[in-house]
Design a protein around this motif. Structure first.
Motif, PDB file in Angstrom:
ATOM      1  N   PRO A  70       0.825  -0.836  -0.391  1.00 25.14           N
ATOM      2  CA  PRO A  70      -0.316  -0.091  -0.300  1.00 25.14           C
ATOM      3  C   PRO A  70       1.180   1.220  -0.079  1.00 25.14           C
ATOM      4  O   PRO A  70       1.679   1.092   1.000  1.00 25.14           O
ATOM      5  CB  PRO A  70      -0.633  -0.128   1.694  1.00 25.14           C
ATOM      6  CG  PRO A  70       0.067  -0.997   2.370  1.00 25.14           C
ATOM      7  CD  PRO A  70       0.739  -2.051   1.483  1.00 25.14           C
ATOM      8  N   ARG A  71       0.635   2.660  -0.881  1.00 23.57           N
ATOM      9  CA  ARG A  71       1.343   3.398  -0.760  1.00 23.57           C
ATOM     10  C   ARG A  71       1.126   4.550  -0.095  1.00 23.57           C
ATOM     11  O   ARG A  71      -0.317   5.305  -0.559  1.00 23.57           O
ATOM     12  CB  ARG A  71       1.142   3.802  -2.204  1.00 23.57           C
ATOM     13  CG  ARG A  71       2.800   3.067  -3.265  1.00 23.57           C
ATOM     14  CD  ARG A  71       2.845   2.995  -4.183  1.00 23.57           C
ATOM     15  NE  ARG A  71       3.017   4.353  -4.221  1.00 23.57           N
ATOM     16  CZ  ARG A  71       3.714   4.712  -5.414  1.00 23.57           C
ATOM     17  NH1 ARG A  71       3.962   4.133  -6.725  1.00 23.57           N
ATOM     18  NH2 ARG A  71       4.050   6.379  -5.964  1.00 23.57           N
ATOM     19  N   LEU A  72       1.663   5.715  -0.005  1.00 23.99           N
ATOM     20  CA  LEU A  72       1.170   6.954   0.981  1.00 23.99           C
ATOM     21  C   LEU A  72       0.408   7.830  -0.120  1.00 23.99           C
ATOM     22  O   LEU A  72      -0.532   8.118   0.692  1.00 23.99           O
ATOM     23  CB  LEU A  72       2.070   7.193   1.788  1.00 23.99           C
ATOM     24  CG  LEU A  72       1.637   8.158   3.453  1.00 23.99           C
ATOM     25  CD1 LEU A  72       0.617   7.999   4.152  1.00 23.99           C
ATOM     26  CD2 LEU A  72       2.747   8.811   3.375  1.00 23.99           C
ATOM     27  N   ASP A  73       1.484   7.940  -0.628  1.00 22.29           N
ATOM     28  CA  ASP A  73       0.346   8.333  -1.642  1.00 22.29           C
ATOM     29  C   ASP A  73      -0.525   7.933  -2.619  1.00 22.29           C
ATOM     30  O   ASP A  73      -0.654   8.733  -3.640  1.00 22.29           O
ATOM     31  CB  ASP A  73       1.849   9.426  -2.423  1.00 22.29           C
ATOM     32  CG  ASP A  73       2.720   8.265  -3.422  1.00 22.29           C
ATOM     33  OD1 ASP A  73       2.223   6.972  -2.627  1.00 22.29           O
ATOM     34  OD2 ASP A  73       2.993   8.153  -4.531  1.00 22.29           O
ATOM     35  N   ALA A  74      -1.219   6.706  -2.587  1.00 22.70           N
ATOM     36  CA  ALA A  74      -2.541   6.478  -3.734  1.00 22.70           C
ATOM     37  C   ALA A  74      -2.913   6.454  -3.195  1.00 22.70           C
ATOM     38  O   ALA A  74      -3.591   6.630  -1.326  1.00 22.70           O
ATOM     39  CB  ALA A  74      -1.817   4.574  -3.549  1.00 22.70           C
ATOM     40  N   GLY A  75      -4.063   6.704  -3.810  1.00 25.09           N
ATOM     41  CA  GLY A  75      -5.530   7.176  -3.069  1.00 25.09           C
ATOM     42  C   GLY A  75      -6.179   5.683  -2.190  1.00 25.09           C
ATOM     43  O   GLY A  75      -5.968   4.713  -2.412  1.00 25.09           O
ATOM     44  N   ARG A  76      -7.422   6.312  -1.201  1.00 25.87           N
ATOM     45  CA  ARG A  76      -7.629   4.933  -0.511  1.00 25.87           C
ATOM     46  C   ARG A  76      -8.590   4.431  -0.735  1.00 25.87           C
ATOM     47  O   ARG A  76      -9.400   4.343  -2.221  1.00 25.87           O
ATOM     48  CB  ARG A  76      -8.739   5.763   0.631  1.00 25.87           C
ATOM     49  CG  ARG A  76      -9.428   4.851   1.883  1.00 25.87           C
ATOM     50  CD  ARG A  76     -10.278   5.409   2.615  1.00 25.87           C
ATOM     51  NE  ARG A  76     -11.440   4.949   2.705  1.00 25.87           N
ATOM     52  CZ  ARG A  76     -11.453   3.407   2.996  1.00 25.87           C
ATOM     53  NH1 ARG A  76     -10.248   2.617   3.465  1.00 25.87           N
ATOM     54  NH2 ARG A  76     -12.836   3.123   3.405  1.00 25.87           N
ATOM     55  N   GLY A  77      -8.819   2.996  -1.232  1.00 26.33           N
ATOM     56  CA  GLY A  77      -9.837   1.843  -1.520  1.00 26.33           C
ATOM     57  C   GLY A  77      -9.039   1.422  -2.715  1.00 26.33           C
ATOM     58  O   GLY A  77      -9.561   0.222  -3.605  1.00 26.33           O
ATOM     59  N   VAL A  78      -8.138   1.843  -2.849  1.00 26.74           N
ATOM     60  CA  VAL A  78      -7.596   1.428  -3.934  1.00 26.74           C
ATOM     61  C   VAL A  78      -7.307  -0.280  -3.875  1.00 26.74           C
ATOM     62  O   VAL A  78      -6.548  -0.417  -2.347  1.00 26.74           O
ATOM     63  CB  VAL A  78      -6.471   1.443  -4.860  1.00 26.74           C
ATOM     64  CG1 VAL A  78      -6.026   1.453  -5.901  1.00 26.74           C
ATOM     65  CG2 VAL A  78      -6.465   2.746  -5.204  1.00 26.74           C
ATOM     66  N   PRO A  79      -8.122  -1.170  -4.550  1.00 24.98           N
ATOM     67  CA  PRO A  79      -8.079  -2.634  -3.928  1.00 24.98           C
ATOM     68  C   PRO A  79      -6.188  -3.177  -4.193  1.00 24.98           C
ATOM     69  O   PRO A  79      -5.418  -2.592  -5.651  1.00 24.98           O
ATOM     70  CB  PRO A  79      -8.422  -3.948  -4.361  1.00 24.98           C
ATOM     71  CG  PRO A  79      -8.628  -3.338  -5.611  1.00 24.98           C
ATOM     72  CD  PRO A  79      -8.964  -0.970  -5.492  1.00 24.98           C
ATOM     73  N   LEU A  80      -5.619  -3.728  -2.634  1.00 24.69           N
ATOM     74  CA  LEU A  80      -4.395  -4.408  -3.368  1.00 24.69           C
ATOM     75  C   LEU A  80      -4.075  -5.275  -3.937  1.00 24.69           C
ATOM     76  O   LEU A  80      -5.064  -6.601  -3.648  1.00 24.69           O
ATOM     77  CB  LEU A  80      -3.468  -4.596  -2.046  1.00 24.69           C
ATOM     78  CG  LEU A  80      -3.506  -3.054  -0.915  1.00 24.69           C
ATOM     79  CD1 LEU A  80      -2.972  -3.922   0.271  1.00 24.69           C
ATOM     80  CD2 LEU A  80      -2.446  -2.156  -1.644  1.00 24.69           C
ATOM     81  N   THR A  81      -3.491  -5.772  -4.672  1.00 28.63           N
ATOM     82  CA  THR A  81      -3.136  -7.161  -5.590  1.00 28.63           C
ATOM     83  C   THR A  81      -2.077  -7.939  -4.790  1.00 28.63           C
ATOM     84  O   THR A  81      -0.755  -7.460  -4.985  1.00 28.63           O
ATOM     85  CB  THR A  81      -3.034  -6.541  -6.985  1.00 28.63           C
ATOM     86  OG1 THR A  81      -3.041  -5.316  -7.313  1.00 28.63           O
ATOM     87  CG2 THR A  81      -3.239  -7.965  -7.775  1.00 28.63           C
TER      88      THR A  81
END
Lengths: 379, 371
Positions: free
Chosen positions: B289-300
């Motif tokens: 998970p990236r700090l600068d990515a949006g919330r709710g983007v599912p992780l793969t």
């Protein structure tokens, strides 16, 4: 009976103090470690509250105090309208069925001598649920299925599983009693990177399916950002900032939150090279003897000469849902105050007549992109 | 041990590492400080099958360069570092291949020569600072021990030097700290003390094995800054062993990704993060998970775990977890493993069905064809 708009969990001014004892014959109490020192928060049904902070900030103690695994010193924990502190004996036990915990170390929290079947049936038997042998067996298979473990896992022991699978067992055990609230204390920090994502996804999936409410305690800001609706940042036993996840990460207002976020490495070299790091000087002060005034003032790059050292800031609402405990939050947000930068250290500017004066002397605060600024000699 | 030791002082082989380095760094040369060539480490136990923890690893580091060995637990990255330092026990361990420091062969070198090198020319920082410091000896004695042993200083000189070292790594009030015991220091300070010990003789090679894993992020940032400064100022060659891709992105020039004892991908950090070719590398990047990515983007996530690895002799160890895996990844012709091959300038790849990136796909194919 339950009002839909009432938060599931409400914590008010919770304090947990541990006495420090000295002496051989008489246990003299010589002071207190203020692990949790006046935290208030509330969690709505079906949402996730993420609690972040560094080790020793009291986040785990807070989680345990909510479940009364440690006795709070003062304050109130209200679960679904009931004061948890007032419960005892059988009523507390029944309430605990609705509040379960997932621990950090899956190997340490599972009995090595119990196989998975016994581990998962224990909570059901203890609470007289599941409806007899056949019912329990069916429920266990359902649980294994929910966390993505094969039925063959039933006869195996914790040591036979990988870290990720063990954490799945831990989660299965926690949801066995169909709780309303799940407290996850560092649920993924002991796992390998490739497996962390599996467990994070599993937690989200289970939440959606069962409508659970989560309190996720973690030090990893990226993980917390990913799964939380609301994030609270703790420092030395108190909340310094709380905001909806996106708001907090877009515009952190408290200096500590800013420093914390700038310190998290991002797996992208382009971002890493451009971003500005706010390096904090020194370590976390002792919670037995917290600094006066704002507890963060000893390490704060935005520290002012007035108020910070002698007046404790209160948590106040700057924008809807965005709470900050900093005297200068507005000025920091509007860019009136800036952290001490290398240029300012060289040419100390005259203080402006209006508004707060920027910090001029602040030994040991490093600011910079790739290299620390050398320490300045005190005049 | 098949390779003869070179006499000390002989000139190192003039092989230059792949890739080119940015200018403006006075310490940088193309002559590697450390060359590891086809290193294998096998643990043997009586009555049981031998375990090959490191399976033919080659890499090199030049002065002022930082390389990263990245991988999850059990991939062999720490065993590699211990083998390089000569810290593995003699019994039950078979080491093959070659480790050359400054052209001198270390595999099979006698203990006395290794002792002279360790601490002086090559140093190591371990993950857990509390268990790598002696709990019953004051910090000062532990730091000065290195100076007395390797630099022949008098006690007084050593004490002054130790104060200077502790100050350099950012420990406040060093004179007082020198008298204290490890338990009296915080985690970050212990790690600083350990780095101070490692720096005591200005080593030319520093191996840092997960130096910040046990620390909080704000302290981690301080320690990484210190290491960065060290590499730039003194031209130390740094081998960074970590599982944290974020640390790699900010620190390492070149990255070797390891899986099940082998290097599966090597690239410049910009290349690696922008265009991962090995599905494992791509999978790792997608699962963080990236700090600068949006919330709710599912992780793969990558499915399965490192336990699912199959022996390299039977094909690609990562194949059981790989989404790109095809039949030829598992069934191996003539029992040979998937080779680590040239994959564009400065890149090496061990994969039959790598991830394609449209923008460079054509170039990579052309490079492959030219070869």
């Amino acid at each position: 009976m339950t009002a839909p708009d009432r938060p599931l969990l409400r914590v008010e001014d919770l304090q947990v103090h541990f006495p420090i004892k000295r002496g051989v014959f008489f246990d003299r109490t010589v002071g207190h470690v203020r692990a949790v020192d006046g935290v208030s928060l509330s969690i709505d049904r079906g949402t996730t509250y993420g609690l972040v902070g560094e080790s020793g900030c009291g986040k785990s103690t807070l989680g345990r105090a909510v479940l009364r695994l440690v006795e709070p010193t003062a304050g109130r924990v209200e679960f679904d309208g009931t004061d948890v502190a007032a419960l005892g004996g059988e009523t507390l036990r029944r309430m605990r069925r609705r509040m379960q915990m997932v621990f950090q170390d899956p190997l340490g929290s599972l009995d090595p001598r119990q196989d998975v079947e016994s581990l998962l049936s224990e909570p059901l038997r203890a609470h007289g649920l599941g409806g007899g042998k056949a019912g329990i067996a069916a429920r266990i298979r359902e649980l294994l299925d929910a966390v993505g473990l094969p039925a063959a896992a039933l006869r195996r022991y914790p040591h036979e599983f990988s870290g990720g699978q063990r954490q799945r067992i831990g989660i299965a055990r926690a949801i066995a009693l169909e709780p309303d609230l799940l407290i996850a204390d560092e649920p993924v920090s002991a796992l390998d990177v490739s497996v962390q994502a599996q467990v994070v996804n599993l937690l989200e999936e289970i939440q959606e399916r069962l409508g659970l409410t989560y309190l996720v305690i973690a030090h990893d800001l990226a993980v917390v950002r990913h799964i939380s609706d609301v994030v609270g940042v703790m420092y030395l036993g108190s909340l310094v900032e709380q905001a909806p996840s996106d708001v907090l990460y877009d515009e952190p207002l408290h200096p500590y939150t800013r420093a914390l976020m700038s310190a998290v490495p991002v797996p992208d070299p382009v971002v890493e090279e451009r971003r500005e790091r706010i390096l904090l000087a020194g370590d976390l002060p002792s919670p037995a003897d917290p600094p006066s005034g704002c507890r963060f003032h000893t390490r704060c790059p935005w520290r002012q000469e007035t108020r910070c050292a002698d007046e404790a800031p209160v948590l106040r609402e700057l924008a809807p849902g965005h709470l900050v405990s900093c005297h200068w939050a507005e000025e920091i947000r509007d860019g009136v105050l800036r952290p001490r930068s290398p240029e300012e250290a060289l040419h100390a500017t005259a203080p402006s007549a209006e508004g707060p004066r920027p910090v001029e002397e602040d030994d040991g605060i490093f600011l910079g992109r790739d290299r620390p600024v050398p320490r300045q000699e005190q005049a | 041990m098949t390779i003869e030791s070179l006499p000390p002082g002989s000139s190192p082989p003039g092989s230059s590492p792949p890739g080119s380095w940015p200018d403006g760094d006075a310490h940088r040369t193309d002559v590697p400080v450390l060359e590891v060539d086809d290193l294998t480490v096998t643990f043997t136990r009586r009555g049981e099958q031998a375990t090959r923890a490191v399976d033919g690893i080659s890499f090199s580091v030049t002065p002022g360069e930082t390389i990263g060995l990245v991988g999850e637990s059990g991939c062999g990255k720490s065993v590699t570092s211990l083998a390089v330092m000569g810290l593995l026990p003699r019994r039950g361990v078979r080491i093959g291949g070659s480790v050359r420091f400054d052209g001198q062969e270390l595999v099979g070198a006698d203990q006395r020569r290794l002792r002279a090198l360790r601490g002086a020319d090559m140093a190591m920082v371990f993950q857990d600072p509390l268990s790598s410091l002696n709990p019953v000896v004051p910090i000062g004695t532990q730091v000065t021990e290195v100076l007395l042993e390797h630099r022949g200083m008098s006690r007084r000189e050593a004490a002054d030097e130790a104060t200077r070292l502790l100050d350099r790594v950012g420990i406040p009030d060093p004179t007082r700290r020198l008298k204290e015991y490890p338990h009296q220091l915080s985690g970050g300070m212990r790690q600083r003390a350990l780095i101070a010990m490692a720096l005591a003789c200005s080593p030319r090679l520093l191996i840092a094995d997960e130096p910040t894993t046990a620390l909080d992020v704000t302290i981690q940032a301080q320690i990484l800054e210190l290491l960065r400064e060290l590499v730039v100022d003194s031209g130390t060659a740094l081998v960074m062993i970590t599982h944290d891709l974020g640390v790699v992105a900010g620190l390492c020039d070149r990255v070797h990704v390891m899986y099940a004892g082998k290097i599966i991908e090597t690239a410049d950090r910009h290349e690696l993060f922008a265009r991962p070719r090995q599905p494992y590398t791509g999978g790792l990047l997608a699962s963080v998970p990236r700090l600068d990515a949006g919330r709710g983007v599912p992780l793969t996530p990558i499915r399965g775990s490192a336990r699912d690895a199959i022996p390299w002799a039977e094909g690609c160890a990562f194949a059981p977890r790989c989404d790109n895996a095809q039949d030829d990844c598992l069934t191996e012709v003539a029992g040979s493993t998937v080779p680590l091959e040239y994959d564009g300038p400065g890149r090496e790849l061990r994969c039959r069905h790598p991830l394609e990136h449209p923008s460079v796909g054509a170039g990579a194919t052309a490079a492959g064809a030219a070869r």
